[in-house]
Design a protein around this motif. Structure first.
Motif, PDB file in Angstrom:
ATOM      1  N   ASN A 184      10.868 -13.438  -3.680  1.00 20.44           N
ATOM      2  CA  ASN A 184      10.999 -14.093  -2.379  1.00 20.44           C
ATOM      3  C   ASN A 184      10.938 -13.078  -1.243  1.00 20.44           C
ATOM      4  O   ASN A 184      11.701 -13.145  -0.284  1.00 20.44           O
ATOM      5  CB  ASN A 184      12.312 -14.879  -2.325  1.00 20.44           C
ATOM      6  CG  ASN A 184      12.332 -16.021  -3.315  1.00 20.44           C
ATOM      7  OD1 ASN A 184      11.556 -16.961  -3.213  1.00 20.44           O
ATOM      8  ND2 ASN A 184      13.207 -15.928  -4.305  1.00 20.44           N
ATOM      9  N   ARG A 185      10.019 -12.131  -1.367  1.00 24.28           N
ATOM     10  CA  ARG A 185       9.782 -11.128  -0.332  1.00 24.28           C
ATOM     11  C   ARG A 185       8.293 -11.094   0.005  1.00 24.28           C
ATOM     12  O   ARG A 185       7.454 -11.548  -0.770  1.00 24.28           O
ATOM     13  CB  ARG A 185      10.225  -9.740  -0.806  1.00 24.28           C
ATOM     14  CG  ARG A 185      11.713  -9.610  -1.087  1.00 24.28           C
ATOM     15  CD  ARG A 185      12.529  -9.610   0.197  1.00 24.28           C
ATOM     16  NE  ARG A 185      13.910  -9.207  -0.043  1.00 24.28           N
ATOM     17  CZ  ARG A 185      14.903 -10.044  -0.304  1.00 24.28           C
ATOM     18  NH1 ARG A 185      14.650 -11.345  -0.381  1.00 24.28           N
ATOM     19  NH2 ARG A 185      16.136  -9.601  -0.496  1.00 24.28           N
ATOM     20  N   LEU A 186       7.965 -10.534   1.160  1.00 27.25           N
ATOM     21  CA  LEU A 186       6.571 -10.326   1.539  1.00 27.25           C
ATOM     22  C   LEU A 186       6.004  -9.194   0.686  1.00 27.25           C
ATOM     23  O   LEU A 186       6.497  -8.064   0.725  1.00 27.25           O
ATOM     24  CB  LEU A 186       6.478  -9.978   3.027  1.00 27.25           C
ATOM     25  CG  LEU A 186       5.073  -9.690   3.570  1.00 27.25           C
ATOM     26  CD1 LEU A 186       4.179 -10.917   3.443  1.00 27.25           C
ATOM     27  CD2 LEU A 186       5.150  -9.223   5.027  1.00 27.25           C
ATOM     28  N   ILE A 187       4.962  -9.503  -0.110  1.00 29.34           N
ATOM     29  CA  ILE A 187       4.405  -8.564  -1.081  1.00 29.34           C
ATOM     30  C   ILE A 187       2.906  -8.411  -0.822  1.00 29.34           C
ATOM     31  O   ILE A 187       2.225  -9.371  -0.451  1.00 29.34           O
ATOM     32  CB  ILE A 187       4.635  -9.075  -2.525  1.00 29.34           C
ATOM     33  CG1 ILE A 187       6.128  -9.267  -2.797  1.00 29.34           C
ATOM     34  CG2 ILE A 187       4.033  -8.118  -3.545  1.00 29.34           C
ATOM     35  CD1 ILE A 187       6.951  -8.021  -2.671  1.00 29.34           C
ATOM     36  N   THR A 188       2.370  -7.213  -1.051  1.00 25.49           N
ATOM     37  CA  THR A 188       0.951  -6.952  -0.814  1.00 25.49           C
ATOM     38  C   THR A 188       0.292  -6.354  -2.054  1.00 25.49           C
ATOM     39  O   THR A 188       0.981  -5.887  -2.974  1.00 25.49           O
ATOM     40  CB  THR A 188       0.764  -5.962   0.350  1.00 25.49           C
ATOM     41  OG1 THR A 188       1.163  -4.646  -0.089  1.00 25.49           O
ATOM     42  CG2 THR A 188       1.576  -6.367   1.563  1.00 25.49           C
ATOM     43  N   PRO A 189      -1.042  -6.320  -2.092  1.00 29.70           N
ATOM     44  CA  PRO A 189      -1.740  -5.624  -3.182  1.00 29.70           C
ATOM     45  C   PRO A 189      -1.377  -4.147  -3.280  1.00 29.70           C
ATOM     46  O   PRO A 189      -1.426  -3.572  -4.374  1.00 29.70           O
ATOM     47  CB  PRO A 189      -3.217  -5.806  -2.818  1.00 29.70           C
ATOM     48  CG  PRO A 189      -3.255  -7.075  -2.031  1.00 29.70           C
ATOM     49  CD  PRO A 189      -1.979  -7.085  -1.240  1.00 29.70           C
ATOM     50  N   TYR A 190      -1.007  -3.519  -2.165  1.00 33.47           N
ATOM     51  CA  TYR A 190      -0.588  -2.113  -2.220  1.00 33.47           C
ATOM     52  C   TYR A 190       0.704  -1.960  -3.029  1.00 33.47           C
ATOM     53  O   TYR A 190       0.886  -0.969  -3.746  1.00 33.47           O
ATOM     54  CB  TYR A 190      -0.376  -1.564  -0.806  1.00 33.47           C
ATOM     55  CG  TYR A 190      -1.606  -1.589   0.063  1.00 33.47           C
ATOM     56  CD1 TYR A 190      -2.761  -0.906  -0.303  1.00 33.47           C
ATOM     57  CD2 TYR A 190      -1.619  -2.303   1.264  1.00 33.47           C
ATOM     58  CE1 TYR A 190      -3.896  -0.927   0.496  1.00 33.47           C
ATOM     59  CE2 TYR A 190      -2.744  -2.327   2.071  1.00 33.47           C
ATOM     60  CZ  TYR A 190      -3.881  -1.641   1.684  1.00 33.47           C
ATOM     61  OH  TYR A 190      -5.004  -1.666   2.474  1.00 33.47           O
ATOM     62  N   ASP A 191       1.611  -2.925  -2.914  1.00 36.68           N
ATOM     63  CA  ASP A 191       2.837  -2.895  -3.717  1.00 36.68           C
ATOM     64  C   ASP A 191       2.515  -3.040  -5.197  1.00 36.68           C
ATOM     65  O   ASP A 191       3.143  -2.395  -6.046  1.00 36.68           O
ATOM     66  CB  ASP A 191       3.779  -4.024  -3.290  1.00 36.68           C
ATOM     67  CG  ASP A 191       4.221  -3.906  -1.847  1.00 36.68           C
ATOM     68  OD1 ASP A 191       4.621  -2.800  -1.441  1.00 36.68           O
ATOM     69  OD2 ASP A 191       4.159  -4.914  -1.122  1.00 36.68           O
ATOM     70  N   LEU A 192       1.544  -3.887  -5.504  1.00 35.37           N
ATOM     71  CA  LEU A 192       1.150  -4.065  -6.900  1.00 35.37           C
ATOM     72  C   LEU A 192       0.556  -2.773  -7.457  1.00 35.37           C
ATOM     73  O   LEU A 192       0.816  -2.405  -8.611  1.00 35.37           O
ATOM     74  CB  LEU A 192       0.149  -5.216  -7.011  1.00 35.37           C
ATOM     75  CG  LEU A 192      -0.287  -5.627  -8.416  1.00 35.37           C
ATOM     76  CD1 LEU A 192       0.902  -5.901  -9.325  1.00 35.37           C
ATOM     77  CD2 LEU A 192      -1.200  -6.854  -8.355  1.00 35.37           C
TER      78      LEU A 192
END
Length: 680
Positions: A497-505
């Motif tokens: 339930n957080r804002l997630i991006t492809p960079y985090d992945l």
């Protein structure tokens, strides 16, 4: 007589005793039944009295996260109600909820009703053809042949005999696939029950029938893909007890709402098997290539363009699969529907195999669009089915070793004509089989997409603004990881339930590799996104788009407020967008004797506005049509004091119809309406 009376009296006493026993048994049964009913009433009464308390306890929330608490999974059915039997008016009048609700980012629950555009019933054309010859893997490198004569006779004339053969596709490591003909081994006789040795990953089967003396005709052809196991040459560290594999399955142009509505069986399987769902997974760029490269390299499109244009083979060292390979992993990459220009094609094409197993040569033998491009076939089977079968064989073949595999499917979801619901059972079967192979014991499985549908009639609606920007991300965490590193699992659960991006992945994949290598490593952050991090650490709830390098053009952490089409300032924003396009057109290079026509505003489809977080700037989001061409675009206009400027690229939202073929660059075609010059 006395003796007779005594016997009669004894008989009566016996019968009376028997009746008394029966009566007692009935009394016991009645008593037991009454006690059971009383117990049930008591249980129901207790449940009734306590139910409101339990309900309130479930609905309450807490801000204190404890590592030992179990994860709570919310069914997607609870988030996305089935709207197939409801009118669009009722659907769009529902109270708006939040997809993501944190202090840093609030994304409304805006869902495109895909049932309005797609018939959810089973397609009449859901298969490519009837398969008459089947190949099954019976060992590491053994293949068994099974032939169904009743099906094969449909391909013959007058039920005459036929002969079949098989050959392997030869795939040298140094081969420019698009510029050279594919080469094969000699075709050997194939018959029912044959067990053959697997020589390469790809097998071609052909069958022939004699139509006259010494003249034969091909009546059947099919293709099969298997994993030919590679014996590793690099010795792995035996002292490392934490070796984790990675299997990534991607779906092109699939938003979370579209997945929830069209692939319900797959969704149910993921929920029932406790997969993590990251509801705040957000795209960072426009189309597939930059969003996928952010996952694979941690770099943005500008960096990739400078480093990798026309030299993708040299850039392969930047890919995450190369990092895993250097640590002794076997790697694989596969993608279907090769005619699409979305990923590793054109200026970013590989001339050499980027991974140990590479599926591209298999699909180069020929993919066929069928039924208005709703189905893509390779041989007698759908290309997507080949892709999943190959991925399953890859995981099963190397489950006792170390592997990294990425398999990207375009064919069932790329456009609005595609039918992802036809792939629903296929994916459910794939994940079920994967579960029972035993490969999930130490394997992270990541099921994800790049963005939503970017073109088509549905993009005219406001909800599609969010749908385009919100892909999906699921993750299956191996049990052994959860047992050994519970705090990291807890972080994953919170980050749902957080804002997630492809960079985090990308950072998460790097950490999986480092954990598997038993390294005491420093944090590896994407160079273009210093605010990004691994999902094994808790992401702050104050995270905003600007913190994670999401341009304002693509950010969806806001509500869109509607304006009437005749709003003066809103109309001005549309005019500014058209002027911006015309200024771009002046710099477009075209073929000799051709040019681009000047565009004019035809009509406005919708206008919305929102404010920046600090309430300093006002942004207009306007969708409009131009003439000539009747092409639809969407633009974001920033108003700062009295000035208005276009920010980010202008997006085309109508289906691309082959306009602009007089230009040299593909991106210019989206804005150029070609016109032949009169004096040429």
């Amino acid at each position: 007589m006395t003796m007779i009376k005594m016997k009669y009296q004894a008989h009566i006493e016996f019968n009376m005793s028997k009746r008394l026993r029966k009566l007692k048994m009935k009394q016991i049964k009645v008593t037991a039944l009454l006690m059971t009913m009383a117990s049930l009433v008591a249980i129901l009464l207790i449940y009734y009295l306590n139910w409101p308390i339990q309900r309130n306890a479930i609905s309450s929330s807490t801000k204190d996260y404890v590592a030992s608490l179990p994860m709570v999974h919310v069914p997607l059915r609870q988030i996305y109600n089935d709207v197939s039997n409801e009118s669009s008016e009722i659907f769009y009048e529902r109270r708006q909820e939040q997809m993501l609700d944190t202090p840093g980012c609030k994304i409304p629950m805006a869902m495109v009703n895909y049932f309005q555009y797609l018939n959810n019933s089973k397609s009449k054309h859901s298969s490519c053809s009837k398969r008459g010859i089947f190949l099954y893997k019976t060992g590491v490198d053994k293949i068994r042949v099974y032939i169904k004569n009743n099906i094969m006779k449909r391909h013959t004339k007058r039920f005459e005999d036929f002969k079949c053969c098989y050959r392997f596709l030869l795939v040298p490591k140094k081969l420019i696939y698009e510029r050279m003909k594919l080469r094969y081994t000699n075709c050997k006789t194939l018959y029912h029950g044959l067990i053959l040795d697997l020589e390469t990953d790809f097998i071609n089967v052909k069958c022939f029938q004699n139509i006259s003396n010494n003249v034969s005709q091909e009546i059947y052809e099919d293709w099969f893909a298997f994993i030919k196991k590679i014996n590793k040459t690099k010795v792995l560290r035996k002292d490392c007890q934490h070796n984790y594999n990675v299997l990534m399955i991607g779906l092109d142009s699939m938003s979370l709402p579209r997945l929830a509505q069209t692939m319900t069986r797959t969704i149910d399987h993921l929920y029932e098997n406790f997969w993590l769902l990251f509801k705040g997974y957000h795209k960072v760029e426009d189309n597939t290539f930059p969003n996928l490269m952010a996952v694979l390299t941690g770099k943005n499109l500008t960096a990739i363009t400078n480093l990798c244009t026309n030299r993708m083979d040299r850039c392969n060292e930047l890919m995450i699969w190369s990092d895993f390979k250097r640590d002794g992993y076997i790697t694989a990459y596969g993608e279907d529907y090769l005619r699409l220009p979305d990923t590793f094609t054109n200026r970013y094409a590989y001339n050499n195999s980027p991974t140990d197993h590479y599926l591209r040569p298999f699909f180069l033998q020929g993919e066929v669009d069928k039924f208005n491009k709703s189905l893509v076939c390779s041989g007698k089977e759908a290309s997507g089915k080949h892709l999943l079968d190959y991925a399953l064989d890859f995981a099963n073949t190397y489950k006792r070793e170390k592997f990294f595999g990425l398999f990207w499917m375009n064919s069932f979801s790329h456009n609005m004509n595609s039918r992802p619901q036809d792939a629903d059972k296929m994916f459910e079967d794939f994940f079920n089989k994967l579960k029972y192979t035993g490969a999930l014991f130490n394997t992270f499985v990541i099921f994800f997409s790049d963005h939503g549908i970017r073109f088509g009639e549905h993009r005219w609606r406001t909800n599609a603004y969010y749908d385009d920007r919100m892909p999906f991300l699921y993750m299956s965490v191996p049990n052994v990881f959860a047992e050994k590193l519970p705090l990291k699992l807890n972080s994953l659960a919170i980050n749902q339930n957080r804002l997630i991006t492809p960079y985090d992945l990308y950072s998460t994949l790097v950490e999986i590799k480092n954990i598997s290598g038993c390294r005491n490593h420093t944090k590896t952050l994407p160079e273009c996104c210093p605010g990004c991090q691994s999902l094994f650490e808790i992401v702050t709830e104050n995270r905003t788009c600007s913190n994670v390098n999401i341009h304002e053009k693509w950010c969806s952490c806001h509500d869109l407020n509607p304006l009437p089409p005749n709003d003066k300032e809103g109309n001005k924003s549309a005019v500014i967008a058209v002027t911006h396009i015309n200024n771009m057109i002046k710099t477009i290079e075209t073929m000799p004797c051709w040019g681009c026509m000047k565009l004019s505003l035809r009509n406005i489809i919708r206008i919305h506005f929102y404010y920046s977080r600090a309430k300093e700037n006002l942004y207009y989001v306007v969708a409009f049509a131009v003439t000539p061409g009747n092409v639809l675009y969407e633009a974001t206009i920033e108003r700062n004091n009295k000035t208005m400027d276009v920010i980010g690229p202008i997006s085309i939202i109508s289906p691309y119809r082959g306009l602009g073929k007089c230009t040299f660059k593909f991106k210019d075609r989206l804005f150029c309406m070609c016109q032949k010059k009169g004096k040429c």
